[in-house]
Structures are given as C-alpha cells and as structure tokens.
Design a protein around this motif. Structure first.
Motif, PDB file in Angstrom:
ATOM      1  N   SER A   5       0.819  -1.207   0.000  1.00 11.26           N
ATOM      2  CA  SER A   5       0.000   0.000   0.000  1.00 11.26           C
ATOM      3  C   SER A   5       0.859   1.266   0.000  1.00 11.26           C
ATOM      4  O   SER A   5       0.342   2.344  -0.235  1.00 11.26           O
ATOM      5  CB  SER A   5      -0.952   0.012   1.192  1.00 11.26           C
ATOM      6  N   VAL A  71     -15.104   1.681  -7.011  1.00 11.00           N
ATOM      7  CA  VAL A  71     -14.528   1.147  -5.779  1.00 11.00           C
ATOM      8  C   VAL A  71     -13.277   1.917  -5.378  1.00 11.00           C
ATOM      9  O   VAL A  71     -13.102   2.291  -4.215  1.00 11.00           O
ATOM     10  CB  VAL A  71     -14.232  -0.361  -5.929  1.00 11.00           C
ATOM     11  N   SER A  72     -12.397   2.180  -6.333  1.00 12.95           N
ATOM     12  CA  SER A  72     -11.171   2.911  -6.000  1.00 12.95           C
ATOM     13  C   SER A  72     -11.467   4.362  -5.639  1.00 12.95           C
ATOM     14  O   SER A  72     -10.794   4.937  -4.773  1.00 12.95           O
ATOM     15  CB  SER A  72     -10.164   2.825  -7.141  1.00 12.95           C
ATOM     16  N   PHE A  74     -14.164   5.311  -4.068  1.00  8.20           N
ATOM     17  CA  PHE A  74     -14.670   5.206  -2.708  1.00  8.20           C
ATOM     18  C   PHE A  74     -13.513   5.132  -1.707  1.00  8.20           C
ATOM     19  O   PHE A  74     -13.511   5.832  -0.693  1.00  8.20           O
ATOM     20  CB  PHE A  74     -15.571   3.982  -2.573  1.00  8.20           C
ATOM     21  N   PHE A  75     -12.524   4.286  -1.995  1.00  7.02           N
ATOM     22  CA  PHE A  75     -11.382   4.165  -1.091  1.00  7.02           C
ATOM     23  C   PHE A  75     -10.548   5.442  -1.066  1.00  7.02           C
ATOM     24  O   PHE A  75     -10.000   5.802  -0.023  1.00  7.02           O
ATOM     25  CB  PHE A  75     -10.512   2.973  -1.474  1.00  7.02           C
ATOM     26  N   VAL A  78     -12.815   7.913   1.118  1.00  5.93           N
ATOM     27  CA  VAL A  78     -12.978   7.571   2.529  1.00  5.93           C
ATOM     28  C   VAL A  78     -11.635   7.492   3.254  1.00  5.93           C
ATOM     29  O   VAL A  78     -11.459   8.071   4.321  1.00  5.93           O
ATOM     30  CB  VAL A  78     -13.751   6.246   2.677  1.00  5.93           C
ATOM     31  N   PHE A  79     -10.667   6.777   2.651  1.00  6.80           N
ATOM     32  CA  PHE A  79      -9.409   6.525   3.336  1.00  6.80           C
ATOM     33  C   PHE A  79      -8.273   7.444   2.903  1.00  6.80           C
ATOM     34  O   PHE A  79      -7.167   7.350   3.430  1.00  6.80           O
ATOM     35  CB  PHE A  79      -8.991   5.068   3.150  1.00  6.80           C
ATOM     36  N   HIS A  81      -6.338   7.437   0.262  1.00  7.80           N
ATOM     37  CA  HIS A  81      -5.181   6.656  -0.133  1.00  7.80           C
ATOM     38  C   HIS A  81      -4.722   7.075  -1.527  1.00  7.80           C
ATOM     39  O   HIS A  81      -5.519   7.176  -2.456  1.00  7.80           O
ATOM     40  CB  HIS A  81      -5.519   5.165  -0.112  1.00  7.80           C
ATOM     41  N   ALA A  84      -5.280   4.485  -4.404  1.00  8.31           N
ATOM     42  CA  ALA A  84      -6.678   4.373  -4.823  1.00  8.31           C
ATOM     43  C   ALA A  84      -7.025   5.490  -5.797  1.00  8.31           C
ATOM     44  O   ALA A  84      -7.751   5.268  -6.769  1.00  8.31           O
ATOM     45  CB  ALA A  84      -7.594   4.415  -3.609  1.00  8.31           C
TER      46      ALA A  84
END
Length: 102
Positions: A5, A71-72, A74-75, A78-79, A81, A84
C-alpha cells in the motif's frame, strides 16, 4: 499484503512486471483476434454473429472498469489513499474506450 500500500514499494514491485504483462497482453490479443475472425459462420445468422465476439466482451470490460473506478474512488474518498486515487484515474480511460467500442 499491506506493505504494497506504500506507493514506492508498489512501484518497485510492479516495475519489473510491466514489460512481461504488456507482452502477454499483446500476444493474447493477437491470438484472440485471430481466433475470432477464423471461426466458421453461423448456420442461421451467417457472418453477422461475429459482432458478438467484440460487443459482449467490450461491454463487460467497460462495466468492470467503471466498477473498479467506483470502488477505487470510494477508497480514495474515505481513506485518502494515494494508490486508490491513481487506480481511479487509470480506470477512467479504458472504461470510456470499452464503452465506446461496445
């Protein structure tokens, strides 16, 4: 798994794989194209059935790319990253291309 990551570790790990994956993609695309154009004609629909060999996979890959984009995103939202966000940017162009092809 979580070690990848880190963007620097991810790029160091995937960098050597890039030429191998591009070569495999080109070979598989050439073989698939050759097989789709050498298939015999259908007994009822004739030559027009071959559009199914391009249309259906392009639509499925387009939906898959937009799913990966969602999906990416969303990540990334939210996170927060960085990978993502990069994955979302990378999925946008192939998604649009496969949708246009379908």
């Amino acid at each position: 798994m979580f070690g990848l990551s880190n963007p620097q570790r991810f790029m160091a790990f995937t960098g050597p794989l890039t030429p191998v994956l591009w070569t495999a993609a080109v070979v598989l695309l050439a073989v698939g194209s050759w097989l789709s154009f050498t298939v015999p004609a259908d007994y009822q629909q004739g030559e027009t059935v071959r559009i199914m060999f391009v249309h259906v996979p392009a639509a499925v890959w387009g939906l898959g790319a937009y799913g990966a984009l969602g999906v990416s995103s969303f990540f990334a939202l939210v996170f927060r990253h960085a990978l993502a966000d990069a994955a979302a940017r990378a999925a946008a162009l192939p998604g649009a291309a496969f949708t246009a092809l379908a």
